[in-house]
Write a protein that holds these residues in place. Structure first.
Motif, short mmCIF file in Angstrom:
data_model
loop_
_atom_site.label_atom_id
_atom_site.label_comp_id
_atom_site.label_asym_id
_atom_site.label_seq_id
_atom_site.Cartn_x
_atom_site.Cartn_y
_atom_site.Cartn_z
N LEU A 93 -17.01 -19.72 -46.24
CA LEU A 93 -18.30 -20.29 -45.88
C LEU A 93 -19.32 -19.74 -46.88
O LEU A 93 -19.49 -18.52 -46.99
N PRO A 94 -19.99 -20.60 -47.65
CA PRO A 94 -21.07 -20.14 -48.52
C PRO A 94 -22.27 -19.73 -47.67
O PRO A 94 -22.54 -20.35 -46.63
N VAL A 95 -23.00 -18.70 -48.11
CA VAL A 95 -24.18 -18.24 -47.37
C VAL A 95 -25.35 -18.10 -48.35
O VAL A 95 -25.18 -17.62 -49.46
N PHE A 96 -26.54 -18.54 -47.90
CA PHE A 96 -27.72 -18.57 -48.77
C PHE A 96 -28.23 -17.18 -49.16
O PHE A 96 -29.06 -17.04 -50.06
N GLY A 146 -28.41 -20.37 -54.45
CA GLY A 146 -27.12 -19.81 -54.84
C GLY A 146 -25.90 -20.53 -54.28
O GLY A 146 -24.78 -20.04 -54.44
N THR A 147 -26.11 -21.68 -53.63
CA THR A 147 -24.98 -22.35 -52.97
C THR A 147 -24.75 -23.78 -53.47
O THR A 147 -23.66 -24.13 -53.87
N CYS A 160 -21.86 -14.08 -51.92
CA CYS A 160 -22.43 -15.08 -51.00
C CYS A 160 -21.36 -15.94 -50.36
O CYS A 160 -21.63 -17.07 -49.92
N LEU A 161 -20.14 -15.43 -50.30
CA LEU A 161 -19.04 -16.16 -49.69
C LEU A 161 -18.36 -15.31 -48.62
O LEU A 161 -17.94 -14.18 -48.89
N PRO A 328 -23.38 -11.17 -44.50
CA PRO A 328 -22.55 -12.37 -44.67
C PRO A 328 -21.05 -12.12 -44.79
O PRO A 328 -20.25 -12.71 -44.06
N ARG A 329 -20.64 -11.24 -45.69
CA ARG A 329 -19.21 -11.03 -45.92
C ARG A 329 -18.56 -10.21 -44.80
O ARG A 329 -17.41 -10.46 -44.42
#
Length: 380
Positions: A93-96, A146-147, A160-161, A328-329
């Motif tokens: 999942l990409p995260v901003f 960034g996504t 960011c993933l 996020p990670r």
């Protein structure tokens, strides 16, 4: 090993050429990932209000042409130099915002505001070399937070993933990469309501409904939804909201209305609108002695928060949060597991679905205030 590894990929992307104009499906070139970068095949993305806000470009610097999108799910296609914890085939999942794992914020248990990868809405290039990985006929197309997930392939910093359970359905959990986690975490990680307590949620959009869902999961006995749109009240019942207040129905400040309803104020409140008056109301409606108010919405840059210092001296607490205080990670994989374990219901947030070729329909739905989340299928 991917046959496209190290190669430039040609694929379709929805390009915003100028503010407020429909996105155009274009063939773009996506360069290979550089140091600490990952190229991801996006399978599902959804539309968040933040995308619309920057597409309209009414209150911030216009950066065009640009590929928007930041709520998504996909599969790693290839990785760049230095990437060790992701490999081709991983579900992500990409995260901003990001988590470099090395700065003081990332090392702190109390913060998720990474120095290196914190959201930057003005930056349209990659951190590594300050250039874009997207181009059309040699001309760069800018990135977004960034996504840039409105593209069949995108390049994202590894920080960011979030690597997630490959069994999790990406067409569902993709909505956990932004708004839903923001609201959920604001309640569970920051407000922390106790079982049997009362919670007021200001704003019943996607983030507010997620905040209510968090209150439901925490076992709150009263969840009061506050919104100017009465049409949202019926839907909000699915997310645990037990009572509703429309400020337009009263001649007195809504914080006074809530204090009367709750014998002095709610135990917790979560503000999800970004309107300064709602923020003040959310703080002033919590009970003295133990009440906690959490601000989630992003206000206008010139807004000023005004309240009597006595509200603080009378032992009310005011807190802010960013992305629900999730790293996020480290943390988002466990939110996905909450869904997999049926502790968290995600499907009820998803009200529409469109093929990628009709992405502008998702914008129309959001502008009309219809639905909560629209999933965009990249393969259709």
């Amino acid at each position: 090993m991917s046959s496209t590894q190290g190669q430039t990929i040609r694929c379709k992307a929805a390009v915003a050429w100028e503010a407020g104009k429909p996105l155009v499906i274009e063939e773009v070139e996506v360069a290979p990932p550089q140091k600490m970068e990952v190229r991801v095949k996006i399978l599902f993305t959804s539309l968040c209000h933040t995308d619309v806000y920057f597409w309209e470009a009414k209150g911030q610097n216009p950066v065009f042409p640009r590929i928007l999108g930041h709520e998504a799910g996909g599969v790693v296609e290839s990785v760049g130099e230095g990437v060790t914890d992701l490999q081709p085939g991983d579900h992500v999942l990409p995260v901003f915002t990001g988590e470099c794992k090395e700065c003081d914020h990332c090392k702190s248990e109390e913060s998720n505001m990474c120095d290196l990868l914190r959201i930057n809405t003005d930056r349209g290039v990659m951190i590594h070399d300050q250039t874009s990985r997207f181009s059309i006929n040699g001309k760069p197309i800018f990135h977004f937070v960034g996504t840039s997930t409105f593209s069949e392939y995108t390049v994202i910093h590894v920080g960011c993933l979030a690597k997630i359970n490959p069994l999790a359905p990406l067409d569902k959990v993709c909505v956990l990469s932004c708004g839903i986690s923001t609201g959920l975490g604001a309640t569970l990680n920051v407000a922390k309501p106790k079982k049997g307590s009362s919670v007021a949620v200001f704003g019943l959009g996607a983030v507010g409904l997620a905040a209510a869902e968090g209150a439901r999961i925490a076992g709150a006995s009263r969840i009061i939804g506050v919104d100017l749109n009465a049409n949202r009240f019926e839907l909000a019942k699915k997310f645990g909201v037990t009572e509703f207040v429309n400020p337009k129905d009263y001649k007195k400040p809504v914080q006074e209305v809530i204090a009367e309803m709750t014998n002095g104020g709610v135990d917790r409140s979560v503000e999800c609108t970004g309107h300064i008056d709602a923020m003040i109301s959310a703080f002033e409606c919590v009970h003295d002695g133990w009440g906690v108010a959490v601000l989630v919405g992003v206000p206008h840059k010139d807004a000023v928060f005004k309240t009597s210092p006595l509200n603080l001296l009378n032992e009310r607490t005011l807190k802010g949060t960013f992305f629900g205080n999730y790293k996020p990670r480290s943390d988002i994989p466990s939110v996905v597991e909450q869904y997999m374990n049926k502790e968290l219901e995600v499907e009820k947030f998803i009200t529409h679905e469109v093929p990628f070729s009709e992405i502008n329909k998702a914008f129309d739905l959001m502008l009309k205030g219809e639905g909560i989340r629209c999933i965009i299928r990249m393969d259709a």
